[in-house]
Each structure stands twice: as structure tokens, then as C-alpha cells.
Design an enzyme around this catalytic site. Structure first.
Site, mmCIF file in Angstrom:
data_model
loop_
_atom_site.group_PDB
_atom_site.id
_atom_site.type_symbol
_atom_site.label_atom_id
_atom_site.label_comp_id
_atom_site.label_asym_id
_atom_site.label_seq_id
_atom_site.Cartn_x
_atom_site.Cartn_y
_atom_site.Cartn_z
ATOM 1 N N LYS A 273 0.836 -1.199 0.000
ATOM 2 C CA LYS A 273 0.000 0.000 0.000
ATOM 3 C C LYS A 273 0.869 1.247 0.000
ATOM 4 O O LYS A 273 2.003 1.196 0.465
ATOM 5 C CB LYS A 273 -0.863 0.026 1.275
ATOM 6 C CG LYS A 273 -1.977 -0.995 1.297
ATOM 7 C CD LYS A 273 -2.803 -0.858 2.564
ATOM 8 C CE LYS A 273 -3.932 -1.870 2.585
ATOM 9 N NZ LYS A 273 -4.943 -1.648 1.530
ATOM 10 N N ARG A 347 -10.319 -11.374 2.072
ATOM 11 C CA ARG A 347 -11.197 -12.405 1.507
ATOM 12 C C ARG A 347 -10.548 -13.772 1.601
ATOM 13 O O ARG A 347 -11.235 -14.784 1.654
ATOM 14 C CB ARG A 347 -11.581 -12.019 0.067
ATOM 15 C CG ARG A 347 -10.441 -11.970 -0.886
ATOM 16 C CD ARG A 347 -10.781 -11.217 -2.172
ATOM 17 N NE ARG A 347 -10.788 -9.755 -1.976
ATOM 18 C CZ ARG A 347 -11.039 -8.886 -2.950
ATOM 19 N NH1 ARG A 347 -11.336 -9.321 -4.162
ATOM 20 N NH2 ARG A 347 -11.018 -7.595 -2.696
HETATM 21 N N1 BES Z 1 -8.037 -3.674 4.339
HETATM 22 C C1 BES Z 1 -8.190 -3.313 2.984
HETATM 23 C C2 BES Z 1 -9.475 -2.552 2.704
HETATM 24 C C3 BES Z 1 -9.576 -1.174 3.296
HETATM 25 C C4 BES Z 1 -9.263 -0.078 2.514
HETATM 26 C C5 BES Z 1 -10.008 -0.963 4.575
HETATM 27 C C6 BES Z 1 -9.388 1.186 3.026
HETATM 28 C C7 BES Z 1 -10.131 0.295 5.093
HETATM 29 C C8 BES Z 1 -9.832 1.377 4.312
HETATM 30 C C9 BES Z 1 -8.206 -4.577 2.121
HETATM 31 O O1 BES Z 1 -7.428 -5.619 2.575
HETATM 32 C C10 BES Z 1 -7.651 -4.174 0.800
HETATM 33 O O2 BES Z 1 -6.503 -3.833 0.757
HETATM 34 N N2 BES Z 1 -8.462 -4.210 -0.262
HETATM 35 C C11 BES Z 1 -8.016 -3.837 -1.545
HETATM 36 C C12 BES Z 1 -8.546 -4.849 -2.521
HETATM 37 C C13 BES Z 1 -7.945 -4.727 -3.897
HETATM 38 C C14 BES Z 1 -6.477 -5.080 -3.863
HETATM 39 C C15 BES Z 1 -8.692 -5.637 -4.830
HETATM 40 C C16 BES Z 1 -8.569 -2.449 -1.848
HETATM 41 O O3 BES Z 1 -9.688 -2.152 -1.457
HETATM 42 O O4 BES Z 1 -7.842 -1.659 -2.421
HETATM 43 MN MN MN Z 2 -5.417 -5.446 1.976
#
Ligand code: BES
Ligand code: MN
Ligand code: ZN
Length: 492
Positions: A273, A347
Site C-alpha cells: 500500500k 477475503r
Molecule cells: N483492508 C483493505 C481494505 C480497506 C481499505 C479498509 C481502506 C479500510 C480502508 C483490504 O485488505 C484491501 O486492501 N483491499 C483492496 C482490494 C484490492 C487489492 C482488490 C482495496 O480495497 O484496495
Molecule cells: Mn489489503
């Protein structure tokens, strides 16, 4: 001392307190406050008369009557569409203000003019929930204590009529409030203070406090179960994963199973991230915290139903041992997964928990997770996303969310979306691309649901907030606890 509320049968003018919070509608001075006003030397009349206060939503006025009468804090509710939510919120505004004023104790009275059609039972519940929400703060890591002021420890909820019903409602509201406090504390703890191991300890402590059943699997146990997706997420971290099962048996029959995402910190892994805001990924165990919050309520109220909480917990880190994009793993259910993006880790571990849930022959399974950033694009920070395979269940959750003022809004799981998760090499891949990101995540989970009614609640947009407002602090919201409590209590 932790913050607590208690019911005191008393008219507002008869109660001794350093601060009396009075909840009022948007209108002239309520007639019910006449005795209090005359005792306060007409302070209310002067305030209203000067046009200094109208009772609008979140509006407050702090009055200092002459003599030894208590300070008065008027809190307005405006002209609300949803009266329940307005009373809960006003109690939160009052309690938050009382805390910042630095009074160790206070009292709160809902004027009948503000309470309107609500029963004493409802007001008892709503004020208990709201007050705890507003009074919450987390000073533990500040030293020396930031505020020298005493902290608010007690709030007397004044019941001038309907006392028995008011007490019943208060008991429910106070139990839900404790669940929310438990949840928010776990949420706010940073990654180094609450790794999976510690989350499991907190769950065990909660279980022992109430006599709930508890099983915790360590890495070995998780391997023996064949939870390849959970293990893949955990493999990049030196923090061991945990799989937590907590059980409350309040009745015979198939249990409701609640599944909570317990990622103690989400770096994204190799699909890392951006640095900006990454610290908020300590909140990636908010689903797990909400499930445990519900078990705090269950322990206190002991309603007649059975509930199981399942929490797959791991830290999603970057290291030489971390899972890579393209890796294929075998899940607990037996389906193979191509990991296209290591940041879609939630997931993965939820899939194994949904599969594990089969052994309970559940009445239904509801998972809750900070799953996708896309859910904030769709719904902002106002409602959680809801998906599922059973209309009765989704309707129940929508209704519970309305009562709890933790709204959930349904997104469709149409077959066209399922196609987006197709993998060239495995049974399914863990991302479906940018379009409909929350829905493809929901569809991925559905691949691991076998034969029971299931719903998924995406709280990535609602689990925490960076906005301080009159009713609540920045940070963890406890989202999901009130939703689950209303949902479970309606089923008991
Ligand atoms: N924990 C994150 C989702 C999230 C994003 C929670 C912002 C709180 C605030 C999750 O694990 C994630 O990283 N999801 C990705 C999925 C993508 C890689 C398909 C996302 O939402 O960017
Ligand atoms: Mn994630
Ligand atoms: Zn995550």
C-alpha cells in the site's frame, strides 16, 4: 474507573448533580422544564428569550443558574426524521461535552417533549448507548495524563415516569454500550500492541469472564485444519496467526455464526500500500472486534439463542517469506485460489472461516470485514455495504441496522460479477479488477459458502473516522456492534 450509566428515578428539578444535561426539541422552552426553570432562577427562560438557543440538532447551551443549582447543558435534537437516532445522538453530544468539561459525574434528562412517541424502554436503551458513545476516549498511551481534569465516570439517567421499562431498556443499552467500548478499544490498539496472538488473548479473556466456549488454533492447528488461504496471508509475518472460535449457547438449535476479519495490520504485502494513511490499517481487525463486542453483550444479557464467533487473524506483511502475486494456494474448502494481489488478503482468510463454519450447521452466517476501499467510493462513510444469498437474512440485517443507526445498504451479487473472479490457473482468483470492487470481493466470499444463508457486511468505510464531531471522537466507531446486537436480540 470506567464510565458507567445508571437509572435514577427522579424529576430533573429534584436531582443533585454538578451538571444536568437536558435533551430538548427544536421549539420554545418545554413546559415540562417549568419547575426546573423556576428553581434555576429563570435561567432557561432568559436563554430561550434572548434567542440564544433554539434546540437545533447538535446545538448546545451551557447555563450557570444562580445559587447552588447545577449547571445546565441544553442539547437540541432539531426536527429529526429518525427520533431514535436523534435521542441516541443527543445523549452522546451531552456525554461528550460533560467529559470535556471535566465533571466526574453528571445527570441526563430527556424531556417528554423531545422523547415524543418513544417508550421509556427505548429511551433507557438509547441514552445508555449514546452516552457511552460520547464519553468514550482512549488516553492510555498519553503520559503524563494529558488532562488533569477528572474523567467522567458516572452519568445518571433520570427517569421521571415508566421507571421499570426504562430500567429494562437501560440494561439492554448498557450491555450493547459495553460491547461497543470493548470493540473500540481493540480497534484503536496499534499493530504492535494487538497482533493475532493478543487478539486471541483478548477473546479468551472475554470468554472466561462470561463462561463462553473458546477454542484458539495456533499456526500448527491452522495447518492441521488445512486453512491454506489463512496461512498464505500469515506467512510473511513473524507474528503467528490465530484462528479463534468463541461460542455462546443460550438455546438449543443451530447457531448464528458471526465471522470477523482479524487482520491485525495490513501493509498490503508485496502488492504494498502507499505510505499515506497506512497507519489506519491497524483498523483492519475491526470486523473481529465487532464480533467480540457482540459477545460482550451476549454475556451480559444472555438472550435465548446460540451464537458462534469465528475470527481468522493474521498480519499481512512484506518479507522474504511473504506470499507473491501469482501464488496458488489450497483453501480449507478445497478450492484453489490464485493470489493475484496480496492486498486482497481479507477475503482469503475469511474464505477459510466461512468454510470452517459448515461444521456448525449454522442457521445463518454473517461476516463483517473492512474488506474493500471501493465500498467508500460506493457508499461513503454513511453506510456499510451488504451482500448475501438470502433475502430474509438481508432484510433482517437492514432492519437491525436501521434500529441501531448503523445502516447497511445492499449491493447485488448478480452472476455477471462472478465471472470477473475467473482464474486461468486456479478455481478462482482473489481480485476481480477495479470495476465493482466490493461486489467481486463479495462474490469471492460466496464461493466458499456452502448451503447456509449468508450475508457479508463491508465496513471499510465506516469502521473508523478521521472526523471529530459533537457526538463522537476521531478514530474507531465500533461499527457493527449495535447492528449485530439488534440483529441477535430480535432473533432471541
Ligand atoms: N483492508 C483493505 C481494505 C480497506 C481499505 C479498509 C481502506 C479500510 C480502508 C483490504 O485488505 C484491501 O486492501 N483491499 C483492496 C482490494 C484490492 C487489492 C482488490 C482495496 O480495497 O484496495
Ligand atoms: Mn489489503
Ligand atoms: Zn485488509
Amino acid at each position: 474507573m470506567p464510565f458507567q450509566t445508571q437509572v435514577v428515578p427522579s424529576a430533573p428539578e429534584a436531582h443533585r448533580t454538578p451538571l444536568l444535561i437536558v435533551i430538548v426539541p427544536e421549539a420554545a422552552r418545554p413546559d415540562s422544564l417549568r419547575p426546573l426553570d423556576s428553581q434555576s432562577g429563570g435561567a432557561l427562560e432568559r436563554c430561550y428569550g434572548a434567542g440564544d438557543f433554539a434546540g437545533k440538532k447538535d446545538e448546545t447551551a451551557l447555563l450557570y443558574p444562580e445559587g447552588d443549582r447545577p449547571r445546565l447543558l441544553l442539547v437540541g435534537i432539531g426536527k429529526p426524521d429518525d427520533l431514535r437516532s436523534a435521542i441516541r445522538r443527543a445523549a452522546a453530544v451531552g456525554a461528550k461535552r460533560a467529559r470535556t468539561l471535566g465533571v466526574p459525574e453528571a445527570a441526563l434528562f430527556v424531556t417528554p417533549e423531545a422523547g415524543g412517541s418513544l417508550s421509556g424502554r427505548e429511551i433507557g436503551q438509547l441514552t445508555a448507548e449514546g452516552a457511552a458513545k460520547g464519553a468514550w476516549h482512549f488516553p492510555d498511551f498519553k503520559q503524563p495524563p494529558e488532562e488533569k481534569k477528572p474523567s467522567l465516570e458516572r452519568l445518571d439517567l433520570l427517569a421521571s415516569a415508566d421507571v421499570v421499562a426504562f430500567r429494562e431498556g437501560h440494561q439492554i443499552g448498557a450491555a450493547i454500550a459495553e460491547g461497543q467500548v470493548f470493540c473500540r478499544r481493540l480497534q484503536i490498539l496499534p499493530g504492535n500492541h494487538l497482533p493475532p496472538r493478543k487478539l486471541a488473548e483478548a477473546a479468551a479473556e472475554l470468554a472466561h469472564r462470561f463462561g463462553h466456549g473458546i477454542t484458539v488454533l495456533d499456526r500448527e492447528g491452522i495447518e492441521r485444519e488445512g486453512m491454506g488461504a489463512l496461512l498464505a496471508v500469515a506467512q510473511g509475518s513473524s507474528e503467528e496467526p490465530r484462528f479463534i472460535a468463541i461460542e455462546y449457547a443460550g438455546a438449543g438449535g443451530p447457531p448464528v455464526v458471526l465471522v470477523g476479519k482479524g487482520v491485525s495490520f495490513d501493509t498490503g504485502g508485496v502488492s504494498i500500500k502507499p505510505a499515506q494513511g497506512m497507519e489506519d490499517m491497524k483498523y483492519d481487525m475491526s470486523g473481529a472486534a465487532a464480533v467480540l463486542g457482540a459477545f460482550e453483550m451476549l454475556g451480559r444479557l444472555r438472550p435465548k439463542l446460540s451464537v458462534v464467533g469465528l475470527i481468522p487473524s493474521a498480519e499481512n506483511m512484506v518479507s522474504a517469506a511473504a506470499m507473491r502475486p501469482g501464488d496458488v494456494v489450497k483453501s480449507h474448502l478445497g478450492k484453489t485460489i490464485e493470489i493475484v494481489n496480496t492486498d486482497a488478503e481479507g477475503r482469503l482468510l475469511l474464505a477459510d472461516a466461512l468454510s470452517y463454519a459448515r461444521r456448525y450447521s449454522p442457521a445463518c452466517v454473517v461476516d463483517i470485514a473492512t474488506l474493500t476501499g471501493a465500498i467508500s467510493v460506493a457508499l461513503g462513510h454513511t453506510a456499510a455495504g451488504l451482500m448475501g444469498n438470502n433475502e430474509t437474512l438481508t432484510r433482517e440485517l437492514i432492519e437491525a441496522g436501521r434500529r441501531a443507526d448503523e445502516r447497511v445498504w445492499e449491493l447485488p451479487l448478480w452472476d455477471e460479477y462472478k465471472e470477473l473472479n475467473k482464474s486461468e490457473i486456479a478455481d478462482v482468483k482473489n481480485t476481480g479488477g477495479r470495476a465493482a470492487g466490493s461486489i467481486t470481493a463479495g462474490w469471492f466470499l460466496r464461493e466458499f459458502v456452502s448451503g447456509f444463508p449468508w450475508a457479508h457486511v463491508d465496513i471499510a468505510g465506516t469502521a473508523y473516522t478521521d472526523r471529530e464531531d459533537a457526538a463522537s471522537a476521531k478514530g474507531p466507531t465500533g461499527m457493527g456492534v449495535r447492528l449485530f446486537c439488534e440483529f441477535l436480540l430480535a432473533r432471541s
